[in-house]
Design an enzyme around this catalytic site. Structure first.
Site, PDB file in Angstrom:
ATOM      1  N   SER A  29      62.098  14.836  21.123  1.00 29.49           N
ATOM      2  CA  SER A  29      61.063  15.771  21.540  1.00 29.49           C
ATOM      3  C   SER A  29      60.326  16.469  20.400  1.00 29.49           C
ATOM      4  CB  SER A  29      61.660  16.799  22.503  1.00 29.49           C
ATOM      5  OG  SER A  29      60.679  17.144  23.415  1.00 29.49           O
TER       6      SER A  29
ATOM      7  N   ASP B 223      61.820  19.512  28.107  1.00 32.05           N
ATOM      8  CA  ASP B 223      61.688  19.505  26.652  1.00 32.05           C
ATOM      9  C   ASP B 223      61.161  20.832  26.125  1.00 32.05           C
ATOM     10  OD1 ASP B 223      62.406  16.923  27.021  1.00 32.05           O
ATOM     11  OD2 ASP B 223      60.495  16.043  26.387  1.00 32.05           O
TER      12      ASP B 223
HETATM   13  P1  ADP Z   1      59.021  12.559  21.015  1.00 31.47           P
HETATM   14  O1  ADP Z   1      60.198  11.980  21.724  1.00 31.47           O
HETATM   15  O2  ADP Z   1      59.269  12.658  19.551  1.00 31.47           O
HETATM   16  O3  ADP Z   1      58.545  13.825  21.641  1.00 31.47           O
HETATM   17  P2  ADP Z   1      56.446  11.701  21.919  1.00 31.47           P
HETATM   18  O4  ADP Z   1      55.812  10.361  22.026  1.00 31.47           O
HETATM   19  O5  ADP Z   1      56.574  12.520  23.143  1.00 31.47           O
HETATM   20  O6  ADP Z   1      57.861  11.485  21.203  1.00 31.47           O
HETATM   21  O7  ADP Z   1      55.638  12.592  20.871  1.00 31.47           O
HETATM   22  C1  ADP Z   1      55.318  12.106  19.601  1.00 31.47           C
HETATM   23  C2  ADP Z   1      53.893  12.503  19.252  1.00 31.47           C
HETATM   24  O8  ADP Z   1      53.835  13.924  19.011  1.00 31.47           O
HETATM   25  C3  ADP Z   1      53.428  11.860  17.964  1.00 31.47           C
HETATM   26  O9  ADP Z   1      52.862  10.593  18.204  1.00 31.47           O
HETATM   27  C4  ADP Z   1      52.374  12.862  17.491  1.00 31.47           C
HETATM   28  O10 ADP Z   1      51.158  12.682  18.172  1.00 31.47           O
HETATM   29  C5  ADP Z   1      52.955  14.204  17.943  1.00 31.47           C
HETATM   30  N1  ADP Z   1      53.741  14.842  16.865  1.00 31.47           N
HETATM   31  C6  ADP Z   1      54.992  15.291  16.941  1.00 31.47           C
HETATM   32  N2  ADP Z   1      55.395  15.842  15.765  1.00 31.47           N
HETATM   33  C7  ADP Z   1      54.359  15.748  14.924  1.00 31.47           C
HETATM   34  C8  ADP Z   1      54.142  16.120  13.554  1.00 31.47           C
HETATM   35  N3  ADP Z   1      55.079  16.719  12.824  1.00 31.47           N
HETATM   36  N4  ADP Z   1      52.938  15.845  13.012  1.00 31.47           N
HETATM   37  C9  ADP Z   1      51.974  15.238  13.738  1.00 31.47           C
HETATM   38  N5  ADP Z   1      52.133  14.868  15.011  1.00 31.47           N
HETATM   39  C10 ADP Z   1      53.297  15.102  15.615  1.00 31.47           C
HETATM   40 MG    MG Z   2      57.867  14.062  23.676  1.00 29.73          MG
END
Ligand code: ADP
Ligand code: MG
Length: 363
Positions: A115, A161
């Protein structure tokens, strides 16, 4: 590059929010059920200042990417949509938000099911709350974050989340009733710690499988004449459903009951409770594998290796399944050693390259 190098001045404020892992209560949130996530040590930090050119500027250190947005612009794509969404939701709530500079850095693995998206939203909202002295509480932060993700990033997510990132910490498990949003924070068992290992299996079927399961649950609830499967507490009620709806409903009903049992044992803080908690995690995995059918052979193998390792109380896949990570409850102080030996065996036998996500190797 730091904030000053990007924007030419120092940030006015800074706020952080953690990633999370769900310990129990999988695929229950869209059935109005119960979940038990906890925050992980990895977090996202947002440094914030005022922009003086009428545009928002978002820089992500992780992506080494900067996006600039005029207020009147349409929603941007990619990571900026999560941040822009948070700003827009606050505006819809009636808050006046000036143009902002944001510098984002994060130790939460991006796109691994821990998340990072909620951590980004919650850290952004916390930084804005601090910068502008807004009187918004932590539950509202989670709600605004969820609305931003749904309406601006285009992800149909539940609220687990964002609630976990906003309310839990690494010492406290969040029990959340996803229908009423009533919650409590429970101290993590003192005898235990968590291990999270990414299986290295790409989650290719995840979104189609997820949507199919959601539809099946809706059909089951409709046939049973209830608003959501959360309303079924007795397993016998599911027996007349046609397959595979019977199996799907059975997972949701038993999973909700497992979460409620853990809630009870954590409240009593009995020393033996951690063993029972582990057994319920094992039962959750079996249910996700056999009844909900969202596991894959590599995840089963990883869970099995974990379960057979001394010092492990219990283990299960975590997240939507079809790939992704496994979480285990293990004896305190043994997490790193257990994770190392399990990973070695898993990589050798599965042919995948897994990765230890918790405990962290330091950052
Ligand atoms: P997760 O399980 O990590 O939440 P998601 O697909 O829901 O996976 O979210 C990932 C997305 O969130 C990335 O593709 C990006 O767009 C955004 N994101 C999360 N952390 C960052 C960060 N540190 N810098 C830039 N974008 C981020
Ligand atoms: Mg996510």
């Amino acid at each position: 590059m730091n904030f000053q190098q990007i924007f030419g001045n120092l940030p006015e404020t800074e706020a952080s929010a953690p990633g999370r892992v769900n310990l129990l209560g999988e695929h229950t949130d869209y059935n109005d059920g119960f979940v038990l996530p906890i925050a992980i040590p990895q977090k996202t930090t947002v440094q914030m200042g005022f922009s003086n050119d009428g545009q928002h500027h978002f820089y992500s250190q992780n992506l080494d990417q900067q996006v600039s947005i005029l207020e009147i612009n349409h929603t941007p794509l990619g990571f900026a949509s999560y941040i822009f969404g948070c700003i827009q939701i606050l505006k819809k709530e009636g808050y006046k938000i000036p143009s902002l500079n944001l510098y984002i850095k994060s130790s939460v693995p991006i796109g691994s099911g821990l998340s990072s998206s909620a951590a980004l939203e919650v850290a952004t909202l916390r930084a804005i709350r601090q910068l502008l002295n807004l009187s918004i509480n932590d539950v509202e932060i989670a709600q605004f974050a969820q609305q931003a993700e749904i309406n601006y990033a285009g992800v149909q997510c539940g609220i687990m989340d964002q609630m976990a990132s906003s309310l839990a910490d690494t010492e406290h498990i969040l029990f959340l009733d996803t229908r009423t949003l009533s919650f409590c924070l429970l101290p993590f068992p003192s005898k235990a710690e968590i291990v999270v290992i990414d299986s290295g299996v790409p989650r290719r079927l995840a979104s189609s499988g997820y949507n199919q399961r959601r539809t099946e649950c809706e059909q089951a609830a409709q046939l049973l004449g209830v608003k959501a499967l959360r309303d079924i507490t007795r397993l016998e009620a599911t027996e007349d459903l046609p397959e595979p709806l019977r199996r799907r409903a059975r997972h949701v009903v038993t999973e909700n009951n497992r979460v409620l049992e853990v809630l009870q044992i954590l409240e009593t803080r009995h020393v033996a409770s951690v063993e029972r908690f582990g057994k319920l995690m094992n039962a959750s995995h079996a249910s996700l594998r056999d009844d909900y059918e969202v596991s894959v052979p590599a995840l089963d193998m990883l869970v099995e290796i974990l379960q057979e390792t001394p010092g492990v109380f219990g283990a299960r896949l975590t997240g939507a399944g079809f790939g992704g990570a496994c979480v285990a409850l293990v004896a305190k102080g043994e997490g790193r050693a257990i994770a190392t030996t399990v990973l070695e065996q898993y990589n050798y036998h599965s042919g995948y390259t897994g990765r230890v996500l918790v405990p962290t190797t330091g950052f």
